[in-house]
Design a protein around this motif. Structure first.
Motif, mmCIF file in Angstrom:
data_model
loop_
_atom_site.group_PDB
_atom_site.id
_atom_site.type_symbol
_atom_site.label_atom_id
_atom_site.label_comp_id
_atom_site.label_asym_id
_atom_site.label_seq_id
_atom_site.Cartn_x
_atom_site.Cartn_y
_atom_site.Cartn_z
ATOM 1 N N ASN A 106 -2.754 3.891 -0.835
ATOM 2 C CA ASN A 106 -3.306 4.165 0.584
ATOM 3 C C ASN A 106 -3.733 5.433 0.755
ATOM 4 N N SER A 107 -2.607 6.287 0.098
ATOM 5 C CA SER A 107 -3.069 7.699 0.360
ATOM 6 C C SER A 107 -2.130 8.348 -0.871
ATOM 7 N N GLN A 119 -1.457 -1.315 -4.154
ATOM 8 C CA GLN A 119 -3.025 -0.448 -3.905
ATOM 9 C C GLN A 119 -2.538 0.797 -3.259
ATOM 10 N N LYS A 167 0.904 -1.212 -0.114
ATOM 11 C CA LYS A 167 -0.012 -0.160 -0.124
ATOM 12 C C LYS A 167 0.907 1.264 0.011
ATOM 13 N N ASP A 182 3.895 0.643 2.613
ATOM 14 C CA ASP A 182 3.552 -0.311 3.669
ATOM 15 C C ASP A 182 3.159 -1.715 3.080
ATOM 16 N N SER A 218 1.983 5.319 -0.260
ATOM 17 C CA SER A 218 1.147 6.923 0.149
ATOM 18 C C SER A 218 2.285 7.738 -0.528
ATOM 19 N N THR A 242 -7.395 6.351 -5.816
ATOM 20 C CA THR A 242 -7.332 5.065 -5.514
ATOM 21 C C THR A 242 -7.230 3.879 -6.459
ATOM 22 N N ARG A 284 8.171 -1.396 6.007
ATOM 23 C CA ARG A 284 7.741 -0.126 5.659
ATOM 24 C C ARG A 284 9.235 0.481 4.956
#
Length: 457
Positions: A451-452, A449, A193, A210, A195, A413, A291
């Motif tokens: 995340n932000s 994916q 995920k 992440d 960001s 997203t 991370r």
């Protein structure tokens, strides 16, 4: 210590309810759902995972559209309760095979049996699917495959050139196969995920990954597994300067800021050859969480331009380019952009001949929405939106600077199957052989994916 546990559908129907201590009123599920549905405090659109109403603390997580909720009147660690809810959802999924409203209703006897073993008088006992096998005697009622939600390309597992649909992991850890045979196979996910925050000029301000390596084993006898990662994998900066650390981008090295491992993982040879050894427990579990803030190439580049287009009108030009290879396709791509509060209408213009795209103007919260079913790598898509502002708008306010000040940022997203930005890879998956003919199936899946994922205007 929790007082109650319950599971609600998106409509607010109570699917599962267990009162462990009798300290909270029976109507708590209805109070919780009304509060979540009409949450409008502090300008937030969604209720936070933890809130308090009349001395009762409500904790909830959303898993595949279902709300898993715990209540208590005592002061407990929110992180502990939220983690417990996630683990309960995972245990139920392990035993039912698939987690849905239909499967919960059909196998409610098994679900209540699990809940009584996981929690006793409000105190957690165990969330290990393997340990629970000794105490669980019911089997799940299989949900008809036709009633399962359709799975997208992100649910496809790979073994070389072979492809396996994600429904392969909807088997229960306790149910027997027809004919008493069990297919020997193991599934490994690398899910990342990401960001990213872009400046108005398109430069990357912050970036973070992440990630988790998840495993689900259907191997009999729990044989030992050796899982090898990139040989050039580094953990921590190792005393390098920030410039050296950033310059590793493009050099092939994979640098993780930190990571942690499942309790079953042995790290005897990890420092030497980046190999993890483990005896996988039953059910789905995270082998490794990590991370990473090492600089990476973002999968999408967003460009947004706003300019005046006449009296009380403005035009938004939104461009998105996929920076990954053309043999990769992103799915369920959604872009959202808040518009000025004086916007009364928006008309959209897409590229000629495009299919699988949908646009919408959410008048209630003044938001532009652009959905793309598929996004092929190396391709750029453009959306033009013509905005009309209210007649009440003061002439002095109407200029490009004020419009830009009230609009944005653009958030995105997406899901990209068989692609990962960190370059972390499973080089091989070795299973201890019971015999010369023992050769179980090994399935891999990479998923990236958002995340932000935000671009400022």
């Amino acid at each position: 210590m929790i007082s109650q546990f319950f599971v609600l559908s998106q409509r607010g129907d109570n699917i599962v309810f267990r009162d462990y201590r009798g300290e909270v009123a029976k109507g708590s599920a209805e109070i919780f759902f009304r509060k979540v549905k009409f949450w409008k405090e502090d300008g937030q659109e969604e209720a936070p995972p933890v809130f308090n109403v009349d001395g009762v603390s409500y904790f909830h997580v959303k898993v595949v559209g279902l709300l898993f909720v715990a209540t208590t009147r005592v002061n407990v660690s929110p992180s502990l309760v939220l983690e417990l809810l996630q683990r309960i959802a995972r245990v139920i999924k392990d035993y039912l095979g698939v987690l849905s409203e239909d499967s919960l209703r059909k196998s409610f006897v098994l679900v209540y049996e699990l809940l009584d073993e996981v929690i006793d008088f409000g105190y957690m006992q165990t969330t290990s699917s393997e340990v629970l096998k000794s105490y669980i005697f019911n089997e799940p009622i299989v949900v008809d495959a036709a009633r399962l939600q359709p799975l997208g390309p992100a649910a496809i597992f790979m073994q070389g050139t072979k492809r396996m649909p994600g429904t392969a992991i909807t088997k229960s850890v306790v149910a027997n196969e027809p004919g008493g045979r069990k297919r020997e196979e193991i599934f490994v996910d690398i899910i990342e995920k990401i960001s990213v925050t872009f400046s108005s000029s398109g430069y990357i301000l912050t970036s973070e990954i992440d990630g988790t390596i998840q495993m689900k084993s259907y191997l009999t006898g729990n044989p030992e597994i050796r899982l090898a990662l990139n040989e050039d994998l580094s953990i921590g900066r190792g005393g390098e300067s920030a410039n050296d650390y950033r310059s590793s981008y493009g050099s092939g090295a994979v640098i993780l800021d930190d990571c942690n491992f499942h309790e079953s993982v042995r790290l005897d040879s990890f420092d030497m050859d980046r190999t993890l050894a483990l005896v996988p427990p039953d059910g789905e579990f995270p082998v490794m969480n990590y991370r990473m803030t090492q600089e990476f190439k973002p999968p999408f580049h967003i460009n947004c331009l706003i300019e005046e287009a006449g009296h009380l009108k403005a035009e938004v030009i939104l461009k998105v380019r996929a920076e990954f290879p053309s043999n990769i396709t992103a799915n369920t791509v959604v872009l959202e952009m808040p518009l000025p509060k004086y916007t009364t209408r928006a008309s959209f213009e897409l590229e000629p001949g495009v299919t699988g795209q949908r646009t919408d103007f959410k008048g209630a919260n003044k938001k532009l929405e652009w959905d793309l079913e598929k996004f092929v790598g190396g391709v750029e898509h453009t959306l033009r939106a013509k905005l009309t502002f209210s007649q009440e708008l003061h002439e002095l306010w109407f200029n490009s600077a004020n419009i830009i000040k009230e609009a944005g940022p653009v958030s995105m997203t997406f899901t990209i199957p068989m692609y990962n930005v960190s370059r972390l890879q499973v080089k091989y998956l070795q299973i201890a052989k019971k015999s010369s003919s023992y050769n179980p199936y090994r399935w891999m899946r990479y998923v990236t994916q958002a995340n932000s994922y935000v671009a400022r205007i």
